[in-house]
Design a protein around this motif. Structure first.
Motif, PDB file in Angstrom:
ATOM      1  N   MET A 138       0.839  -1.155   0.000  1.00  0.00           N
ATOM      2  CA  MET A 138       0.000   0.000   0.000  1.00  0.00           C
ATOM      3  C   MET A 138       0.902   1.242   0.000  1.00  0.00           C
ATOM      4  SD  MET A 138      -2.452   1.242   3.060  1.00  0.00           S
ATOM      5  CE  MET A 138      -2.519  -0.439   3.533  1.00  0.00           C
ATOM      6  N   VAL A 139       0.565   2.181  -0.890  1.00  0.00           N
ATOM      7  CA  VAL A 139       1.379   3.371  -1.105  1.00  0.00           C
ATOM      8  C   VAL A 139       0.518   4.608  -0.885  1.00  0.00           C
ATOM      9  CG1 VAL A 139       2.737   4.682  -2.801  1.00  0.00           C
ATOM     10  CG2 VAL A 139       2.835   2.171  -2.776  1.00  0.00           C
ATOM     11  N   ALA A 140       1.005   5.526  -0.062  1.00  0.00           N
ATOM     12  CA  ALA A 140       0.360   6.831   0.090  1.00  0.00           C
ATOM     13  C   ALA A 140       1.059   7.800  -0.846  1.00  0.00           C
ATOM     14  CB  ALA A 140       0.465   7.320   1.530  1.00  0.00           C
ATOM     15  N   LEU A 141       0.263   8.633  -1.524  1.00  0.00           N
ATOM     16  CA  LEU A 141       0.794   9.630  -2.451  1.00  0.00           C
ATOM     17  C   LEU A 141       0.415  11.007  -1.952  1.00  0.00           C
ATOM     18  CD1 LEU A 141      -0.801   7.197  -4.275  1.00  0.00           C
ATOM     19  CD2 LEU A 141       0.530   8.330  -6.024  1.00  0.00           C
ATOM     20  N   GLY A 142       1.320  11.957  -2.087  1.00  0.00           N
ATOM     21  CA  GLY A 142       1.012  13.325  -1.704  1.00  0.00           C
ATOM     22  C   GLY A 142       1.806  14.323  -2.518  1.00  0.00           C
ATOM     23  N   SER A 143       1.253  15.522  -2.634  1.00  0.00           N
ATOM     24  CA  SER A 143       1.920  16.607  -3.355  1.00  0.00           C
ATOM     25  C   SER A 143       1.329  17.932  -2.907  1.00  0.00           C
ATOM     26  CB  SER A 143       1.714  16.448  -4.860  1.00  0.00           C
ATOM     27  OG  SER A 143       2.241  17.570  -5.554  1.00  0.00           O
ATOM     28  N   ASN A 144       2.186  18.937  -2.787  1.00  0.00           N
ATOM     29  CA  ASN A 144       1.672  20.303  -2.629  1.00  0.00           C
ATOM     30  C   ASN A 144       2.431  21.305  -3.493  1.00  0.00           C
ATOM     31  OD1 ASN A 144       3.957  20.496  -0.957  1.00  0.00           O
ATOM     32  ND2 ASN A 144       2.896  21.665   0.617  1.00  0.00           N
ATOM     33  N   LEU A 145       3.216  20.795  -4.430  1.00  0.00           N
ATOM     34  CA  LEU A 145       3.872  21.619  -5.456  1.00  0.00           C
ATOM     35  C   LEU A 145       3.662  20.931  -6.799  1.00  0.00           C
ATOM     36  CD1 LEU A 145       7.330  22.434  -3.789  1.00  0.00           C
ATOM     37  CD2 LEU A 145       5.316  23.912  -3.910  1.00  0.00           C
ATOM     38  N   ALA A 146       2.979  21.595  -7.713  1.00  0.00           N
ATOM     39  CA  ALA A 146       2.647  20.970  -8.991  1.00  0.00           C
ATOM     40  C   ALA A 146       3.846  20.819  -9.927  1.00  0.00           C
ATOM     41  CB  ALA A 146       1.535  21.756  -9.683  1.00  0.00           C
ATOM     42  N   GLY A 147       4.931  21.531  -9.663  1.00  0.00           N
ATOM     43  CA  GLY A 147       6.090  21.427 -10.549  1.00  0.00           C
ATOM     44  C   GLY A 147       5.730  21.820 -11.969  1.00  0.00           C
ATOM     45  N   ASP A 148       6.044  20.950 -12.923  1.00  0.00           N
ATOM     46  CA  ASP A 148       5.767  21.215 -14.337  1.00  0.00           C
ATOM     47  C   ASP A 148       4.339  20.856 -14.752  1.00  0.00           C
ATOM     48  OD1 ASP A 148       8.371  22.097 -14.686  1.00  0.00           O
ATOM     49  OD2 ASP A 148       9.102  20.109 -15.261  1.00  0.00           O
TER      50      ASP A 148
END
Length: 165
Positions: A1-11
């Motif tokens: 099981m993998v949690a994914l997160g982001s708060n910078l969209a980058g490109d």
């Protein structure tokens, strides 16, 4: 099981678009996505002044062992320009190995299940969305129970269920 997160969209146009691209990159790293949650929104943590996060969870199947799975996830993070120069800093992509079957592992490089995931609504909420009956290998509580008891990221909300995108 993998949690994914982001708060910078980058490109990418948005954090959601970046996370979709990260999901699409997992099979090339040897991780087949079996199920995935919708995207959840939450305030930055521990500093809520940072950009909002988008989070989700994916259940994956792999022939890799737990350590190799972690290394594959780190490789995908690197493809998305993840920087690890400051703890809890804003990031393009965060991939955390939350659990690997029912295994309990405590080595210098890997602790499973993830030692703090059960406290975080932005992890347990998405997990409960797709596998509410999943049981924590140590605590014995279900994802739905852990989501209801979470003490971190309690502002996390589902943006849109997968069927309504």
């Amino acid at each position: 099981m993998v949690a994914l997160g982001s708060n910078l969209a980058g490109d990418f146009a948005s954090c959601e678009a970046l996370l979709e691209a990260a999901l699409a990159a997992l099979p090339a790293a040897g991780l087949r996505v079996v199920a995935r949650s919708g995207w959840w929104r939450s305030a930055a943590w521990p500093d809520p002044q940072g950009p909002e996060y988008r989070n989700g969870v994916a259940l994956v199947a792999t022939s890799l062992d737990a350590e190799a799975t972690l290394q594959a996830l780190l490789g995908v993070e690197a493809e998305f320009n993840r920087r690890r120069d400051q703890r809890n800093a804003p990031r393009t992509l965060d991939l955390d190995l939350i659990a690997y079957g029912r295994q309990v592992i405590a080595t210098p490089g890997l602790t499973l299940p993830h030692p703090r995931a059960h406290e975080r609504l932005f992890v347990m909420g998405p997990l409960a969305e797709i596998a509410p009956g999943w049981r924590h290998p140590v605590l014995g509580r279900t994802a739905a129970q852990l989501a209801a008891e979470a003490t971190v990221g309690t502002d996390a909300v589902l943006l849109s269920p997968l069927g309504r995108r």
